[in-house]
Design a protein around this motif. Structure first.
Motif, PDB file in Angstrom:
ATOM      1  N   THR A 303       0.836  -1.203   0.000  1.00  0.00           N
ATOM      2  CA  THR A 303       0.000   0.000   0.000  1.00  0.00           C
ATOM      3  C   THR A 303       0.871   1.254   0.000  1.00  0.00           C
ATOM      4  O   THR A 303       0.609   2.210  -0.724  1.00  0.00           O
ATOM      5  N   GLY A 379      -7.159  -3.507   3.047  1.00  0.00           N
ATOM      6  CA  GLY A 379      -6.500  -4.486   3.898  1.00  0.00           C
ATOM      7  C   GLY A 379      -7.362  -5.662   4.267  1.00  0.00           C
ATOM      8  O   GLY A 379      -6.873  -6.758   4.454  1.00  0.00           O
ATOM      9  N   GLU A 380      -8.641  -5.435   4.402  1.00  0.00           N
ATOM     10  CA  GLU A 380      -9.546  -6.522   4.761  1.00  0.00           C
ATOM     11  C   GLU A 380     -10.948  -6.012   4.489  1.00  0.00           C
ATOM     12  O   GLU A 380     -11.158  -4.814   4.288  1.00  0.00           O
ATOM     13  N   TYR A 405     -10.131  -3.250  -2.881  1.00  0.00           N
ATOM     14  CA  TYR A 405      -9.684  -4.641  -2.752  1.00  0.00           C
ATOM     15  C   TYR A 405      -8.520  -4.880  -3.700  1.00  0.00           C
ATOM     16  O   TYR A 405      -8.641  -4.639  -4.912  1.00  0.00           O
ATOM     17  N   GLN A 407      -4.084  -6.693  -3.710  1.00  0.00           N
ATOM     18  CA  GLN A 407      -3.050  -7.496  -3.049  1.00  0.00           C
ATOM     19  C   GLN A 407      -1.659  -7.024  -3.449  1.00  0.00           C
ATOM     20  O   GLN A 407      -1.507  -6.346  -4.464  1.00  0.00           O
ATOM     21  N   LEU A 506     -16.025  -9.015  -0.750  1.00  0.00           N
ATOM     22  CA  LEU A 506     -14.892  -9.893  -0.456  1.00  0.00           C
ATOM     23  C   LEU A 506     -15.103 -10.478   0.931  1.00  0.00           C
ATOM     24  O   LEU A 506     -15.521  -9.765   1.849  1.00  0.00           O
ATOM     25  N   ARG A 509      -9.777 -14.667   3.369  1.00  0.00           N
ATOM     26  CA  ARG A 509      -8.887 -15.623   2.729  1.00  0.00           C
ATOM     27  C   ARG A 509      -9.476 -17.024   2.679  1.00  0.00           C
ATOM     28  O   ARG A 509     -10.126 -17.475   3.610  1.00  0.00           O
ATOM     29  N   ARG A 520      -0.845  -9.323   6.297  1.00  0.00           N
ATOM     30  CA  ARG A 520      -1.039 -10.649   5.740  1.00  0.00           C
ATOM     31  C   ARG A 520       0.045 -11.561   6.267  1.00  0.00           C
ATOM     32  O   ARG A 520       1.213 -11.382   5.952  1.00  0.00           O
TER      33      ARG A 520
END
Ligand code: WTA
Length: 641
Positions: A303, A379-380, A405, A407, A506, A509, A520
């Motif tokens: 990020t 992040g989540e 969202y 990664q 989302l 995981r 993560r």
């Protein structure tokens, strides 16, 4: 808002320009060649590519093939010609309130000076450099100085311990380490140089260490190896001609956790990545020239790479950069900075919001937050209660929430509301719609698309410019991790659902990876480290739902010495994990057990441990290969009690 899950009243943040989005999104998929050719003009190229996308060696996609550019030129030099010479690139705020404003010209000078010093140390194009730095101006300077001369940097988050740093130095075969004496966190000094010294004992590739004087703590300088930054980086004006890099030369390697013990080095490209991060920032947040942008992440994570350094600089924005804890000295630190520096866009994480929310409204209410116009998270999945607090209390029900969202591997945002293309009505907890060029699908175990409203694995059906090029030193792992579960598709490792309005939600995981405070972390990575202490024979680690952190780390450990004192053992394990992997990896809970449930092949059944620990039904135990392992599980369950 109608209800926590309802949509927002349209007049507040809805921009009927959603049709702009639909049109652009459609074009990006129908005619990617033309779409990306035009979009790539967001950068200045020395020479244009001869092919937009080479997919002849799938899944090793190559974008803007043959194009030449330099990222440091794009991030800095070109702004000097565009009336941004005296514009602030960074407003830096230290934990103790110290402030530094660095203009584009100032940044340019610092980058050139360091680039020169690197050349003088014999660093060449293609060499690997590890950066182990706190949130200081020299962090972006070092990243861009490396990019300027074509060296590939790998940033190691300053919260990592010596073992984690050594592992990254070894995997990247870095010849140079740039670090600082120390950094500040919660009023204390984190002794980075000391940790780096420990790490260097486990490595052999590093020839020199450049040390930045920042916290002014005592350090040990090793003769012929360690050099003070201020002694080699002068104040004068030097100029280093930027290397003409190929679009597919690597820009950096960033390690991230996966489903095995060893972190993966995601390799990002020079051209595609830069086009992607600049474009996605513009599409999703649409910052104005004069906006003050604050991505309150750490530069050591993706990020920070993408949205504190590369995207905002490529776009010529002014960023806030803060070194320190968001609750130090008081839990109004973010709000104080927003008021003082008249921040317009804040981009942070759900875990930060939940942490601050705990302290109550009185802290944000002490401050004038009226300059804010857009808020973002990453992040989540953001839970509706945190979304609502962020929206109502921080944004005064005026600011859209851009839930992004993505990664480490994707380089930049993949699914997010896009203010620059027309916002959809927002639904708290949904990242809404894909960015241009992103073609998601949700699949079941058999690889078939699930029906609307059904949960499945999210994948991307086609490549995008910001995607990782490979895993460092491990092409096979790249293919296996991302393209083998559903051949031909990029597998994210997350669950998702698409609702009847086409919104993506989302759901976390789907693999052995935890999300702890937006970090993560691999469960197996921690298990390995626990066993590596020599104090345990085996361990099972899993994420336990936590109201603030999202997940907390829980570890069940079988000790080597069954008679060891439990308290001492637990505290020793914690201490060693902290030193080896770093504080973020320290389990929140460690429980000592006699044995762990396993399959006949010896695989620890983390799923069962987790279910038992959380008082859930452990699921189907009959699928175990060996019926005696059921007994083992039962006795292990007994051992938990
Ligand atoms: C999770 C961080 C839901 C997800 C940029 C992903 C999210 C992992 C969101 C990547 C979001 C990130 N909604 N989940 N808005 N953003 N995630 O590599 O599980 O540190 O796979 O990159 O974070 O974490 P990473």
């Amino acid at each position: 808002m109608e209800s926590e899950k309802g949509t927002l009243p349209m007049n507040e943040v809805y921009n009927p320009g959603m049709n702009v989005y639909s049109e652009i999104y459609r074009k990006s998929l129908e005619d990617p060649e033309n779409f990306w050719a035009k979009q790539a003009e967001i950068l200045t190229w020395y020479s244009k590519w001869n092919k937009i996308l080479d997919d002849s060696k799938k899944p090793f996609y190559r974008w803007f093939v043959g194009g030449k550019l330099n990222v440091s030129y794009n991030a800095v030099d070109r702004h000097l010609e565009q009336h941004r010479r005296n514009k602030a690139a960074y407003i830096w705020v230290g934990e103790n309130g110290e402030e530094k404003i660095v203009t584009y010209d100032g940044l340019y000078r610092r980058i050139n000076n360091l680039a020169k010093a690197l050349l003088n140390l014999g660093i060449k194009k293609g060499d690997r450099i590890v950066l182990y730095l706190p949130m200081i101006i020299e962090a972006p300077v070092a990243m861009l100085a490396a990019a300027r001369i074509g060296a590939v940097f790998s940033f190691v988050f300053a919260g990592f311990g010596a073992g984690a740093l050594a592992e990254r130095i070894n995997d990247s075969k870095a010849v140079l380490l740039i670090t600082a004496d120390g950094g500040f966190r919660n009023g204390k000094v984190v002794e980075l140089k000391k940790i780096a010294d420990e790490a260097l004992e486990m490595t052999s590739t590093v020839r020199n260490v450049i040390v930045i004087k920042h916290a002014r703590n005592d350090v040990n300088m090793v003769e012929d190896r360690d050099i003070w930054y201020h002694e080699i980086v002068g104040d004068s004006h030097t100029y280093v001609e930027p290397e003409h890099m190929d679009a597919n030369d690597p820009l950096f390697i960033l390690y991230t956790s996966g489903t095995t013990g060893k972190p993966k080095g995601a390799v990002h490209s020079t051209g595609g990545y830069s086009v992607w991060v600049a474009s996605t920032l513009k599409w999703a947040f649409n910052p104005d020239e004069d906006d003050r942008w604050w991505c309150a992440a750490d530069i050591g994570w993706i990020t920070g790479h993408s949205y504190i350094v590369f995207a905002p600089l490529i776009l010529g924005l002014t960023s806030i950069m803060y070194e320190g804890s968001i609750t130090y000295p008081e839990p109004d630190r973010l709000w104080e900075i927003i008021e003082k520096y008249r921040v317009n866009i804040l981009y942070t994480s759900p875990t930060a919001i939940r942490t601050l929310m705990k302290f109550g409204e009185k802290y944000p209410q002490r401050h004038d937050l009226s300059t804010l116009k857009v808020l973002g998270t990453v992040g989540e999945p953001i839970n509706p209660a945190a979304w609502k607090w962020y929206y109502e209390i921080i944004g005064n029900s005026r600011c859209p929430i851009i839930d992004t969202y993505w990664q480490t591997e994707t380089g930049g945002f993949m699914i997010a509301p896009q203010r620059g293309l027309g916002l959809p009505p927002l639904k708290p907890g949904s990242a809404t719609f894909p960015l241009p060029g992103v073609d998601p699908a949700i699949l079941d175990d058999a690889g078939k698309e699930v029906r609307t409203g059904e949960k499945g694995y999210i994948v991307f059906r086609r490549p995008w410019p910001g995607m990782l090029m490979t895993v460092n030193n491990d092409d096979e792992r790249y293919v296996k991790t991302y393209f083998s579960k559903f051949p031909g598709y990029y597998y994210c490792g997350d669950y998702a659902v698409k609702d009847e309005d086409g919104y993506y939600w989302l759901l976390g995981r789907s693999d052995e990876v935890m999300n702890v405070s937006g970090h993560r972390l691999g469960t197996i990575e921690i298990e390995d480290a626990i066993v590596a202490t020599g104090l345990a024979v085996e361990a099972a680690v899993f994420g336990k739902p936590d109201p603030v952190k999202g997940e907390a780390i829980s570890a069940f450990v079988v000790p080597k010495d069954a008679n060891a004192d439990r308290h001492e053992l637990i505290s020793e394990i914690r201490k060693r994990i902290r030193a080896d992997l770093g504080p973020i990896y320290v389990p929140d809970e460690i429980r000592i057990v006699k044995l762990l449930p396993k399959t006949r092949s010896g695989k620890i059944m983390r799923r069962v441990v987790k279910a038992v620990a959380l008082n859930q039904i452990p699921g189907d135990l009959t699928t175990l290969e060996d019926s005696t392992s059921v007994d083992e599980i039962k006795s292990a369950i007994e051992a938990f009690k």
